[in-house]
Design a protein around this motif. Structure first.
Motif, PDB file in Angstrom:
ATOM      1  N   PRO A  42      17.982  59.290  37.142  1.00 44.05           N
ATOM      2  CA  PRO A  42      16.569  59.041  37.471  1.00 44.05           C
ATOM      3  C   PRO A  42      16.261  57.543  37.486  1.00 44.05           C
ATOM      4  N   ARG A  43      15.449  57.132  38.445  1.00 41.23           N
ATOM      5  CA  ARG A  43      15.125  55.714  38.587  1.00 41.23           C
ATOM      6  C   ARG A  43      13.756  55.556  39.220  1.00 41.23           C
ATOM      7  N   GLU A  44      13.244  54.333  39.157  1.00 41.27           N
ATOM      8  CA  GLU A  44      11.950  54.036  39.762  1.00 41.27           C
ATOM      9  C   GLU A  44      12.024  52.696  40.476  1.00 41.27           C
TER      10      GLU A  44
ATOM     11  N   VAL B 126      18.115  56.998  28.868  1.00 43.15           N
ATOM     12  CA  VAL B 126      18.596  58.346  28.575  1.00 43.15           C
ATOM     13  C   VAL B 126      18.418  58.625  27.095  1.00 43.15           C
ATOM     14  N   THR B 127      18.297  59.896  26.761  1.00 40.59           N
ATOM     15  CA  THR B 127      18.025  60.279  25.370  1.00 40.59           C
ATOM     16  C   THR B 127      19.197  59.975  24.446  1.00 40.59           C
TER      17      THR B 127
ATOM     18  N   THR C 221      17.626  51.387  19.380  1.00 40.77           N
ATOM     19  CA  THR C 221      17.248  50.002  19.670  1.00 40.77           C
ATOM     20  C   THR C 221      18.106  49.479  20.808  1.00 40.77           C
ATOM     21  N   PRO C 222      17.570  49.466  22.025  1.00 39.85           N
ATOM     22  CA  PRO C 222      18.372  49.018  23.161  1.00 39.85           C
ATOM     23  C   PRO C 222      18.536  47.504  23.178  1.00 39.85           C
TER      24      PRO C 222
ATOM     25  N   SER D 179      24.996  53.185  26.614  1.00 39.16           N
ATOM     26  CA  SER D 179      25.401  52.118  25.700  1.00 39.16           C
ATOM     27  C   SER D 179      24.216  51.261  25.264  1.00 39.16           C
ATOM     28  N   GLY D 180      23.033  51.564  25.800  1.00 36.28           N
ATOM     29  CA  GLY D 180      21.826  50.858  25.366  1.00 36.28           C
ATOM     30  C   GLY D 180      21.406  49.701  26.248  1.00 36.28           C
TER      31      GLY D 180
END
Length: 356
Positions: free
Chosen positions: A41-43, A59-60, A65-66, A99-100
């Motif tokens: 999914p993207r925007e 993603v879930t 903490t990205p 991987s964040g």
């Protein structure tokens, strides 16, 4: 040499089984739909001319903490970028998200006659620079992380050299740097190309022309053998769908803006300008020694389009004090989609970026 014994009953059995697979496979191929936009999914966050800048939704399974620094992917002009997001279980982009990393990607679209006179300067100092500024403003950071793939890696090297203050870390993947290595068959062909005559007569370069050129580098493997082996997977819906997605990507080749094609062939392939420090964009000279940020260079050990030596040549050409290489035991396409690559490449990129 002992004579070969033929078993007529065995031969008949194999022919019948082969015919059965072909019939069932033909029905399965007709019933299987393709997918040519990617799976994650993207925007849309920015548009300009044919260009679209996408943000991929988190993603879930990503860390709580990205990484606070956004990652911009610059893909090649000669192919469509959904190879990096082919399907959920073969997606470099999805694994980067896991991987964040906050992932963005430039989709160059399909150039037409209006774009004939676009130059490399327009693409690199224009489009890429404005996308970088979009991310800097959106995330309120001074620098972003940049991932360049194939030709997009060469463009990313040029961009970073000219705009180093805006780039925190640079990752190059299957990126040609030395275009004159002895094992570079594509480069050997291009040395004899009258690119001025081609562009002056043709204008934009048809995607089909480039596509068949790439296939001709390994005609038996890429234009024959794979279709023979297709029979062996026709009863597996998942493998058939993957095969069709890759076939769609291979033949989904955008036309190339004429002036950009002329410049890239002459300056990179014929003059080997990256290695010699002679690439000129507009009135600016690209000096790889102006790159001081950390650099991670990823290459395929069986890559026939970008031989390992062509990519490894980057070592020592920048002024970075933090240069790393990551080799993958595979080819130019496998580095995006093979199971081994998905287990190795994105996670290593994520860890490398998080550490910096």
């Amino acid at each position: 040499m002992a004579p070969i014994e033929l078993n007529p009953e065995k031969l008949i059995e194999e022919v019948v089984d082969y015919s059965r697979k072909l019939q069932a496979g033909a029905e399965r191929l007709c019933a299987t739909g393709g997918g040519g936009t990617g799976s994650s999914p993207r925007e849309v966050v920015y548009r300009e001319d044919k260009l679209t800048l996408y943000r991929y939704l988190p993603v879930t399974t990503a860390p709580a903490t990205p990484n606070p620094v956004p990652l911009l992917i610059v893909y090649a002009l000669v192919n469509r970028p959904y190879m990096a997001d082919l399907q959920a279980d073969r997606s470099t982009i999805r694994n980067l998200l896991e991987s964040g990393q906050p992932v963005y990607l430039i989709d160059w679209g399909y150039p037409d006659s209006v774009d004939r006179y676009l130059t490399l300067d327009d693409y690199i100092n224009g489009y890429i620079d404005r996308c970088v500024d979009q991310l800097r403003a959106r995330h309120e950071v001074d620098q972003i992380n940049l991932l360049g793939i194939c030709q997009g890696g060469a463009m990313s090297l040029c961009y970073t050299a000219l705009h180093q203050p805006k780039i925190r870390n640079l990752v190059t993947m299957v990126t040609p740097v030395d275009f004159h290595t002895p094992d570079n068959m594509l480069s050997a062909w291009v040395q004899h190309l009258d690119v001025d005559l081609l562009v002056d007569v043709q204008g934009n370069i048809p995607g089909d022309f480039l596509n068949w050129t790439f296939l001709a580098l390994k005609p038996f493997t890429l234009a024959g053998q794979k279709y023979v082996h297709l029979v062996d997977i026709l009863e597996d819906d998942a493998q058939v769908e993957t095969f069709l997605r890759m076939e769609q990507w291979i033949f989904d080749s955008p036309d190339q803006a004429g002036e950009t094609f002329r410049e890239f062939i002459k300056q990179f392939y014929q003059q080997n300008g990256l290695v010699r420090g002679e690439i000129t964009l507009g009135e600016q000279l690209v000096k790889l020694k102006d790159i001081t940020c950390p650099v991670l260079n990823i290459y395929g050990e069986q890559d026939h389009l970008v031989p390992p030596a062509a990519s490894r040549a980057l070592k020592g050409l920048t002024a970075s004090k933090d240069y790393s290489e990551l080799a993958f035991h595979g080819g130019h396409i496998g580095i995006y989609v093979s199971g081994k690559a998905q287990a190795l490449i994105p996670s290593n990129i994520g860890q490398w970026l998080d550490a910096r």
